[in-house]
Scaffold this motif. Sequence first.
Motif, PDB file in Angstrom:
ATOM      1  N   HIS A   1       0.561  -1.253  -0.054  1.00  0.00           N
ATOM      2  CA  HIS A   1       0.003   0.095  -0.010  1.00  0.00           C
ATOM      3  C   HIS A   1       0.783   1.239   0.114  1.00  0.00           C
ATOM      4  CE1 HIS A   1      -4.143  -1.402   0.342  1.00  0.00           C
ATOM      5  NE2 HIS A   1      -3.834  -2.444   1.299  1.00  0.00           N
ATOM      6  N   ASN A   2       2.056   1.198   0.664  1.00  0.00           N
ATOM      7  CA  ASN A   2       2.727   2.338   1.005  1.00  0.00           C
ATOM      8  C   ASN A   2       3.649   2.770  -0.287  1.00  0.00           C
ATOM      9  OD1 ASN A   2       2.046   2.833   3.568  1.00  0.00           O
ATOM     10  ND2 ASN A   2       3.927   2.300   4.613  1.00  0.00           N
ATOM     11  N   LYS A   3       3.935   1.534  -0.927  1.00  0.00           N
ATOM     12  CA  LYS A   3       4.770   1.894  -2.170  1.00  0.00           C
ATOM     13  C   LYS A   3       3.752   2.246  -3.263  1.00  0.00           C
ATOM     14  CE  LYS A   3       6.902  -2.295  -2.282  1.00  0.00           C
ATOM     15  NZ  LYS A   3       7.703  -3.372  -2.824  1.00  0.00           N
ATOM     16  N   GLU A   4       2.657   1.582  -3.450  1.00  0.00           N
ATOM     17  CA  GLU A   4       1.617   2.062  -4.263  1.00  0.00           C
ATOM     18  C   GLU A   4       1.242   3.808  -4.216  1.00  0.00           C
ATOM     19  OE1 GLU A   4      -2.969   1.109  -5.663  1.00  0.00           O
ATOM     20  OE2 GLU A   4      -2.040  -0.304  -4.334  1.00  0.00           O
ATOM     21  N   PHE A   5       1.126   4.112  -2.907  1.00  0.00           N
ATOM     22  CA  PHE A   5       1.069   5.530  -2.872  1.00  0.00           C
ATOM     23  C   PHE A   5       2.246   6.379  -3.376  1.00  0.00           C
ATOM     24  CE2 PHE A   5       2.098   9.369   0.095  1.00  0.00           C
ATOM     25  CZ  PHE A   5       0.919  10.035  -0.327  1.00  0.00           C
ATOM     26  N   LEU A   6       3.441   6.019  -2.832  1.00  0.00           N
ATOM     27  CA  LEU A   6       4.401   6.776  -3.373  1.00  0.00           C
ATOM     28  C   LEU A   6       4.678   6.668  -4.895  1.00  0.00           C
ATOM     29  CD1 LEU A   6       6.920   5.544  -0.539  1.00  0.00           C
ATOM     30  CD2 LEU A   6       5.618   7.811  -0.840  1.00  0.00           C
ATOM     31  N   ARG A   7       4.372   5.591  -5.508  1.00  0.00           N
ATOM     32  CA  ARG A   7       4.534   5.521  -6.805  1.00  0.00           C
ATOM     33  C   ARG A   7       3.348   6.427  -7.625  1.00  0.00           C
ATOM     34  NH1 ARG A   7       4.144  -0.362  -6.159  1.00  0.00           N
ATOM     35  NH2 ARG A   7       6.030  -1.023  -6.070  1.00  0.00           N
ATOM     36  N   SER A   8       2.355   6.468  -6.936  1.00  0.00           N
ATOM     37  CA  SER A   8       1.123   7.377  -7.514  1.00  0.00           C
ATOM     38  C   SER A   8       1.563   8.781  -7.472  1.00  0.00           C
ATOM     39  CB  SER A   8       0.100   7.354  -6.704  1.00  0.00           C
ATOM     40  OG  SER A   8       0.161   7.738  -5.676  1.00  0.00           O
ATOM     41  N   VAL A   9       2.379   9.284  -6.287  1.00  0.00           N
ATOM     42  CA  VAL A   9       2.905  10.798  -6.312  1.00  0.00           C
ATOM     43  C   VAL A   9       3.886  10.732  -7.686  1.00  0.00           C
ATOM     44  CG1 VAL A   9       4.320  12.208  -4.960  1.00  0.00           C
ATOM     45  CG2 VAL A   9       2.672  10.974  -3.810  1.00  0.00           C
ATOM     46  N   LEU A  10       4.820   9.961  -7.926  1.00  0.00           N
ATOM     47  CA  LEU A  10       5.854   9.992  -8.825  1.00  0.00           C
ATOM     48  C   LEU A  10       5.304  10.007 -10.215  1.00  0.00           C
ATOM     49  CD1 LEU A  10       9.039  10.217  -9.294  1.00  0.00           C
ATOM     50  CD2 LEU A  10       8.829   7.357  -9.525  1.00  0.00           C
ATOM     51  N   ASP A  11       4.208   9.016 -10.247  1.00  0.00           N
ATOM     52  CA  ASP A  11       3.608   8.894 -11.693  1.00  0.00           C
ATOM     53  C   ASP A  11       2.711  10.112 -12.084  1.00  0.00           C
ATOM     54  OD1 ASP A  11       5.077   6.475 -12.031  1.00  0.00           O
ATOM     55  OD2 ASP A  11       2.984   5.258 -11.489  1.00  0.00           O
ATOM     56  N   GLU A  12       2.276  10.770 -11.289  1.00  0.00           N
ATOM     57  CA  GLU A  12       1.294  11.930 -11.387  1.00  0.00           C
ATOM     58  C   GLU A  12       2.123  13.262 -11.635  1.00  0.00           C
ATOM     59  OE1 GLU A  12      -2.393  13.940  -9.138  1.00  0.00           O
ATOM     60  OE2 GLU A  12      -2.153  12.200  -9.149  1.00  0.00           O
ATOM     61  N   GLY A  13       3.645  13.075 -11.749  1.00  0.00           N
ATOM     62  CA  GLY A  13       4.213  14.460 -12.058  1.00  0.00           C
ATOM     63  C   GLY A  13       4.416  15.312 -10.839  1.00  0.00           C
TER      64      GLY A  13
END
Length: 601
Positions: free
Chosen positions: A391-403
Motif C-alpha cells: 500500500h505504501n509503495k503504491e501511494f509513493l508511485r502514484s505521487v511520482l507517476d502523477e508528476g
Amino acid sequence: MTTDPATLDVTIVDGYVDEPAHFGVPPYISTYPRYTAGALVDAGVPEDQITYHTVDALREERQNWADVADADLMIYVGGMTVPGKYVGGTPAEPDEVRRLTWEADGTTLLGGPIRFGVGEENKGAEETERDDLDYDFVAKGDVEAAAHDLAENGLEGFGNRMRDNEEIARWAEQGAFVVEQHPNHPDYLIAEMETSRGCAYRCSFCTEPLYGDPAFRSAQSVVDEVDALSDHGVRDFRLGRQADILAFGGDGEAPNPDALRDLYGGIREVAPDLRTLHLDNMNPVTITDYPEKSREGIRIIAEHNTPGDTAAFGLESADPVVQEENNLLVSAEECLEAVRIVNEEAGWRPGGDRESAPNFGGGASRRLPKLLPGINLVHGLKGERSETFEHNKEFLRSVLDEGLMVRRINIRQVMAFEGTEMAETGAEIARDHKEQFQQYKKEVREEIDNPMLQRVALPGTVLPDVHLEYHQDGKTFGRQLGTYALLVAVPGERELGRTVDVAVTDHGYRSVTGVPYPLDLNSASMDELQAVPGVGRSTAGDIVVDRPYETVDAAGTDADLATFATVDGADPVDIPGLADRPDRADYADAADATGQSEVGD
C-alpha cells in the motif's frame, strides 16, 4: 536555609531532542535550553552565572566537565521520541545521561521529552520505560517551569506543572542569550521556533497529544523571540515546534490565513537579514478538510519563506487497516490531494513560472522549489501486515507517476512510549517485520527517492551556502541550513567550516553530488571537471591540457559547461536570488506579485 537565586551557578547540558513536533540536534538548537535559561533569569539567576554546553562539547573538551561538577544546579535537557540518523551531532545515550549526574556535585534536574521514557538505545523498534537516571529531581511537567520554580524556591523543590504562554513570552526573550554559547554559533545554527504544542488528534503512537490540546502562542510573541535571537546573531529559523503550521492562530483544526500573515510578515520585518525561514509540520487533514483556506495559507508561507522549505505530512501508513486501528487521519487518496495542493500553490522556484507549478524539467529555474511536502511513514503500528508495505509503495508511485514533487520520504520504525496506545503493542510488530521492512526501504530508495530527487534538484540547480562538515572517500560533505537539508558531496577534500555555493551534478537516493558554483574552468581540478554532466575523464584531461581559456565556449566540448562554469571570475549565468542575498529579490517579487506590501526583506 534556602539558596538565593542570585548566588546560583547553573550549567545546562543539552543532550538534544527529536520529537514528532520538535527538533534540536545540531545545527538545530531546540527551545528547551533557551526557555530554561530564560526561566532561570526570570527567577533571579544572573545571565553570566548560566553556562550552556551541548553533549558533543562535553565529549570533545574534557575541561567542560568542570562546569558540570562545579555547578550549584546542573540541568539536563534531552530525549528522543522519534528515531533518526544524524550528521551534525550525536544525541546522548542513557549511560551518558547517568554519568552527568554522577559527575555533578550540586543539585541535578532532568527534563525534556526524556520524561516520556528511555530505551536501551536511541533507535526505532524499541520499547521504553520511565527512569529517573539517578537525578535528584525529574521534571514530570515542563523542565523550564521546574527550573524556574526550583531556583526561585532555593533548590528546595518544585511542583510539577506546565508553563503557560505568558511565561514563554518572557522566557523566550530572556533566554535568547544562551545561543551565543552554542559551538555552532553564529554561522551554522538554526533556531527551532515554537508556535504551539499539543495536538487536536490522537494517533496511537505519537507523544505530541501528551502535551494536551493545541496551545497557540500569539504571532507577536513569536516575532519578539525572533527579534531577540536576531540580536544575538541568529539568522536562520525554523517554525518547527507545532503539530500543524496551517492551524496557527485558529481553533486547532481550521486554518487562519490572517494569523499566518501576521506571523510570517512580522518575522520578515524584525529579521530583515535572515538567511533561512523554514517550517516543519503541516497536517494533510487540514488541507483536505479546508482546501481554500489552506491554499491561501500555503501561498502566504511561500511568499515569505526561503527556497527548499519542507512541510512534513504525517500520512504514517497508506494501509486502510492500519489507519483504522491507529486513529490515523487521512487516507492515501486524501494525502495525495494534499500533495497536489502544496505543489500547485508553493511548488514554484524563485525566478520561475508560478502558474505552472509544480515546475521541473528543461525550462525550470535553477533553485529549489519554495515549499514541497515531505511524507512520513511509520512501521510497526497495530494492524501492520505484508500488504501494508505494498500500500505504501503504491501511494509513493502514484505521487511520482502523477508528476508531483515531495522533498523527502521519511521511513522509520515505531518507538512505543507509556501514555500512548502503542505502549500495549510495543515494538513486537516492528521486530517481526524487520526483514521485510529493510527490503521495502531499499526498494523505496531506489525506485522512488532517486527519480524524485532528480526531479526536485535538477542538474544545474544551485544550492547557496553549503556548510562543509566532513571528509569521506576523497570527497567533502556538507549541507545548507534548513529543514531536511540535502546532503551534498563535493569532489576533493576542501577546508571544513567554510560555505560554498554548489551546482548539482548527480543524484543519490537522499543526497546529491555537486561542484562549487561557478566552477572556474582555468583552475578546476580533474575530479571537479569529471563531475560535470557530459564531461568524462578524457574530456576533462583535454580541458586541463589546453588551459587557459578566455571564454567557457573556447573549451569546445559537447557538455553544457556554461551551466556550471565561468572563466577567471567572469560573471556566471544569472541565478535569481543569488546576487542579492538572503533571497531579497525572491521575497520582494513574491510580495509584489501577490499584492502584499514588502515587509523588511
